[in-house]
Design a protein around this motif. Structure first.
Motif, mmCIF file in Angstrom:
data_model
loop_
_atom_site.group_PDB
_atom_site.id
_atom_site.type_symbol
_atom_site.label_atom_id
_atom_site.label_comp_id
_atom_site.label_asym_id
_atom_site.label_seq_id
_atom_site.Cartn_x
_atom_site.Cartn_y
_atom_site.Cartn_z
ATOM 1 N N PHE A 192 -44.411 28.146 62.411
ATOM 2 C CA PHE A 192 -42.844 27.644 62.155
ATOM 3 C C PHE A 192 -43.134 25.945 61.930
ATOM 4 C CE2 PHE A 192 -41.363 30.974 65.074
ATOM 5 C CZ PHE A 192 -40.926 31.922 64.008
ATOM 6 N N ALA A 193 -44.359 25.489 62.592
ATOM 7 C CA ALA A 193 -44.411 23.985 61.959
ATOM 8 C C ALA A 193 -44.677 24.018 60.826
ATOM 9 C CB ALA A 193 -45.421 23.351 63.164
ATOM 10 N N ALA A 194 -45.342 24.657 60.306
ATOM 11 C CA ALA A 194 -45.654 24.541 58.746
ATOM 12 C C ALA A 194 -44.459 24.648 57.927
ATOM 13 C CB ALA A 194 -46.804 25.507 58.205
ATOM 14 N N ILE A 195 -43.699 25.613 58.146
ATOM 15 C CA ILE A 195 -42.422 26.089 57.589
ATOM 16 C C ILE A 195 -41.477 24.741 57.499
ATOM 17 C CG2 ILE A 195 -40.470 27.310 57.367
ATOM 18 C CD1 ILE A 195 -42.127 29.624 58.063
ATOM 19 N N GLY A 196 -41.457 24.144 58.834
ATOM 20 C CA GLY A 196 -40.495 22.956 58.994
ATOM 21 C C GLY A 196 -41.143 21.839 58.285
ATOM 22 N N ALA A 197 -42.263 21.739 58.248
ATOM 23 C CA ALA A 197 -42.892 20.418 57.537
ATOM 24 C C ALA A 197 -42.653 20.676 55.870
ATOM 25 C CB ALA A 197 -44.609 20.465 57.763
ATOM 26 N N ALA A 198 -42.755 21.841 55.515
ATOM 27 C CA ALA A 198 -42.557 22.074 54.045
ATOM 28 C C ALA A 198 -40.880 21.863 53.678
ATOM 29 C CB ALA A 198 -42.831 23.709 53.657
ATOM 30 N N TRP A 212 -38.967 19.932 55.405
ATOM 31 C CA TRP A 212 -38.633 18.324 55.387
ATOM 32 C C TRP A 212 -39.554 17.737 54.268
ATOM 33 C CZ3 TRP A 212 -41.946 14.089 55.708
ATOM 34 C CH2 TRP A 212 -41.523 13.016 56.098
ATOM 35 N N GLY A 213 -40.559 17.925 53.897
ATOM 36 C CA GLY A 213 -41.255 17.446 52.675
ATOM 37 C C GLY A 213 -40.522 17.605 51.504
ATOM 38 N N SER A 214 -39.834 18.671 51.077
ATOM 39 C CA SER A 214 -39.007 18.793 50.017
ATOM 40 C C SER A 214 -37.937 18.142 50.309
ATOM 41 C CB SER A 214 -38.983 20.360 49.787
ATOM 42 O OG SER A 214 -37.911 20.912 50.970
ATOM 43 N N TRP A 215 -37.245 17.940 51.326
ATOM 44 C CA TRP A 215 -36.171 17.266 51.517
ATOM 45 C C TRP A 215 -36.406 15.619 51.448
ATOM 46 C CZ3 TRP A 215 -34.628 13.488 55.344
ATOM 47 C CH2 TRP A 215 -33.471 13.103 55.373
ATOM 48 N N ALA A 216 -37.388 15.226 51.792
ATOM 49 C CA ALA A 216 -37.697 13.926 51.715
ATOM 50 C C ALA A 216 -38.000 13.124 50.433
ATOM 51 C CB ALA A 216 -38.837 13.588 52.717
#
Length: 56
Positions: free
Chosen positions: A12-18, A20-24
């Motif tokens: 879940f942390a990796a999915i959240g980071a992905a 957030w990264g695409s949004w940023a």
């Protein structure tokens, strides 16, 4: 079952980071055109006020 829960936390942390990264890293240049037009109007207004005054 507890070990499965511990394995899902990093997933879940990796999915959240992905997400957030695409949004940023999204393209945010859509608002620049309006801002540049507003800045051009501001410069024109400042030049109009300077042209009526005495030179410094």
């Amino acid at each position: 079952m507890a070990s499965l829960a511990w394995l899902l936390i990093p997933l879940f942390a990796a999915i959240g980071a992905a997400i957030w990264g695409s949004w940023a890293s999204r393209n945010r240049t859509a608002g620049d055109v309006a801002e540049l037009a507003g800045y051009a109007r501001f410069r024109d207004a400042m030049e109009k006020t300077r042209s009526g005054s005495e030179p410094v």
